[in-house]
Design a protein around this motif. Structure first.
Motif, PDB file in Angstrom:
ATOM      1  N   LYS A   1     -19.424 -67.233  -4.508  1.00 16.08           N
ATOM      2  CA  LYS A   1     -19.115 -67.147  -5.546  1.00 16.08           C
ATOM      3  C   LYS A   1     -18.239 -68.302  -6.246  1.00 16.08           C
ATOM      4  CE  LYS A   1     -19.322 -62.208  -6.583  1.00 16.08           C
ATOM      5  NZ  LYS A   1     -18.571 -60.849  -6.708  1.00 16.08           N
ATOM      6  N   ASN A   2     -17.472 -68.607  -5.474  1.00 10.82           N
ATOM      7  CA  ASN A   2     -16.503 -69.690  -5.374  1.00 10.82           C
ATOM      8  C   ASN A   2     -17.028 -70.974  -5.537  1.00 10.82           C
ATOM      9  OD1 ASN A   2     -14.209 -68.271  -5.084  1.00 10.82           O
ATOM     10  ND2 ASN A   2     -13.419 -68.750  -3.429  1.00 10.82           N
TER      11      ASN A   2
ATOM     12  N   GLU B   1     -19.872 -63.322   0.308  1.00  6.76           N
ATOM     13  CA  GLU B   1     -19.889 -63.070  -1.048  1.00  6.76           C
ATOM     14  C   GLU B   1     -18.684 -63.827  -1.968  1.00  6.76           C
ATOM     15  OE1 GLU B   1     -19.755 -60.633   0.996  1.00  6.76           O
ATOM     16  OE2 GLU B   1     -21.803 -60.189   1.115  1.00  6.76           O
ATOM     17  N   ASP B   2     -17.701 -63.932  -1.423  1.00  9.04           N
ATOM     18  CA  ASP B   2     -16.416 -64.522  -2.051  1.00  9.04           C
ATOM     19  C   ASP B   2     -16.624 -66.286  -1.990  1.00  9.04           C
ATOM     20  OD1 ASP B   2     -15.462 -62.236  -2.450  1.00  9.04           O
ATOM     21  OD2 ASP B   2     -14.000 -62.130  -1.048  1.00  9.04           O
TER      22      ASP B   2
ATOM     23  N   LYS C   1     -20.397 -71.466  -6.347  1.00  9.89           N
ATOM     24  CA  LYS C   1     -21.225 -71.618  -7.503  1.00  9.89           C
ATOM     25  C   LYS C   1     -20.575 -71.786  -8.849  1.00  9.89           C
ATOM     26  CE  LYS C   1     -25.382 -68.967  -5.940  1.00  9.89           C
ATOM     27  NZ  LYS C   1     -26.172 -67.804  -5.930  1.00  9.89           N
ATOM     28  N   GLN C   2     -19.145 -71.122  -8.765  1.00  9.24           N
ATOM     29  CA  GLN C   2     -18.315 -71.075 -10.027  1.00  9.24           C
ATOM     30  C   GLN C   2     -17.853 -72.621  -9.763  1.00  9.24           C
ATOM     31  OE1 GLN C   2     -15.055 -68.547  -9.876  1.00  9.24           O
ATOM     32  NE2 GLN C   2     -14.114 -69.153 -11.901  1.00  9.24           N
TER      33      GLN C   2
ATOM     34  N   HIS D   1     -12.768 -67.380  -8.155  1.00  9.34           N
ATOM     35  CA  HIS D   1     -13.042 -66.099  -7.984  1.00  9.34           C
ATOM     36  C   HIS D   1     -11.780 -65.499  -6.920  1.00  9.34           C
ATOM     37  CE1 HIS D   1     -14.671 -62.103  -7.087  1.00  9.34           C
ATOM     38  NE2 HIS D   1     -14.733 -62.515  -5.867  1.00  9.34           N
ATOM     39  N   ARG D   2     -11.714 -66.180  -6.004  1.00 11.90           N
ATOM     40  CA  ARG D   2     -10.611 -66.055  -4.805  1.00 11.90           C
ATOM     41  C   ARG D   2     -10.165 -67.353  -4.422  1.00 11.90           C
ATOM     42  NH1 ARG D   2     -11.432 -62.130   0.723  1.00 11.90           N
ATOM     43  NH2 ARG D   2      -9.291 -62.419   1.280  1.00 11.90           N
TER      44      ARG D   2
END
Length: 288
Positions: free
Chosen positions: A236-237, A232-233, A239-240, A113-114
């Motif tokens: 997301k990273n 949040e970033d 979990k992804q 994500h980032r």
């Protein structure tokens, strides 16, 4: 001898007799008995040695955070508190897999994500001829050619981060490049998907992604974010990436594969997921 000794005085006769070598040979059974009493050291099998190592590891002193488990957001907060002096510190995600016998080392590609750092530019070399060579050039390959490229790779003229090969040329280049590209992890193989006739599809999947790979023990380490990233970033990273590892190891299957496959047993079980940084301890994540 006795008549000749009478010619000497008593003191001289005593000295001569005391220095005479003993004619009788002495026998001793002590060394033989000692050898018989020596215990033979048993040679342990690999299975016994592994069990012994497990017992030794179980008795060893555990780290203070060995059994500590936190939620992902709580672990991020703890690491931020420890790394308060380094705003540019990097979060590292560590995933340990069981790596049972016959398991393949987990690896794959992902677009986070980032991204933690700037993605390095891939330099693609393709072994192809005719129409396939034209397709590879139009798809964005940097170096395209036939068997003649092998000499350039051996001499160091051609450098590439990824090497692809068509199914018709793989047998021709293997004897020349197997020992050179194999140890570097660049030798095209069907298992890795680098021996293919669909160069456009492979290069399309390659663009915008980063390769990750575990070691021979099944431990995967990857930088997952910077300390100044929003929480949040980071979430997301993490979990992804964990989802991508679960798919590669067989712990999670897509909806299409669930209907086809009857086996539910995971190929390579994930035993532990931990988050750490340069100074902070490794914290086991409980909610992933």
């Amino acid at each position: 001898m006795s008549f000749s000794l009478e010619l000497f005085c008593r003191q001289c006769r005593h000295s001569i007799l005391s220095t005479r070598p003993t004619l009788a040979r002495e026998f001793s059974s002590t060394p033989i008995l000692a050898l018989r009493r020596m215990k033979k050291i048993p040679v342990l099998s690999k299975k016994a040695l592994a069990a012994k190592a497990r017992k030794r590891a179980a008795k060893a002193r555990k780290h203070i955070y060995e059994n500590e488990k936190m939620t992902l957001e709580s672990a991020i907060d703890v690491i931020r508190a420890v790394e308060v002096a380094k705003a540019n510190a990097t979060y590292e995600l560590v995933i340990k897999t069981a790596m049972s016998r016959g398991s393949i080392i987990p690896k794959g590609r992902i677009a986070l994500h980032r991204e933690t750092k700037a993605r390095p530019e891939d330099r693609i070399l393709v072994f192809a001829e005719g129409r396939q060579a034209d397709e590879a050039r139009s798809a964005g390959a940097h170096i395209v050619g036939g068997i003649e490229l092998a000499d350039g790779i051996i001499s160091g003229k051609h450098h590439a981060t990824t090497i692809l090969c068509s199914t018709t040329l793989i047998r021709a280049i293997t004897p020349k490049l197997g020992r050179i590209l194999g140890p570097r992890g660049l030798m095209p193989s069907e298992r890795r998907g680098t021996v293919t006739d669909d160069f456009a599809g492979y290069l399309r999947r390659l663009s915008g992604t980063t390769e990750w790979k575990g070691d021979k023990n099944g431990v995967i380490r990857v930088p997952i974010g910077k300390l100044h990233f929003p929480i949040e970033d980071i979430v997301k990273n993490v979990k992804q990436f964990v989802t991508a590892v679960k798919r590669v190891t067989g712990n999670q299957k897509d909806t299409e594969e669930k209907g086809k496959s009857k086996s539910v047993k995971p190929v390579n079980a994930i035993t532990r997921v931990m988050l750490s940084s340069t100074q902070a301890p490794s914290i086991q994540i409980s909610d992933i």
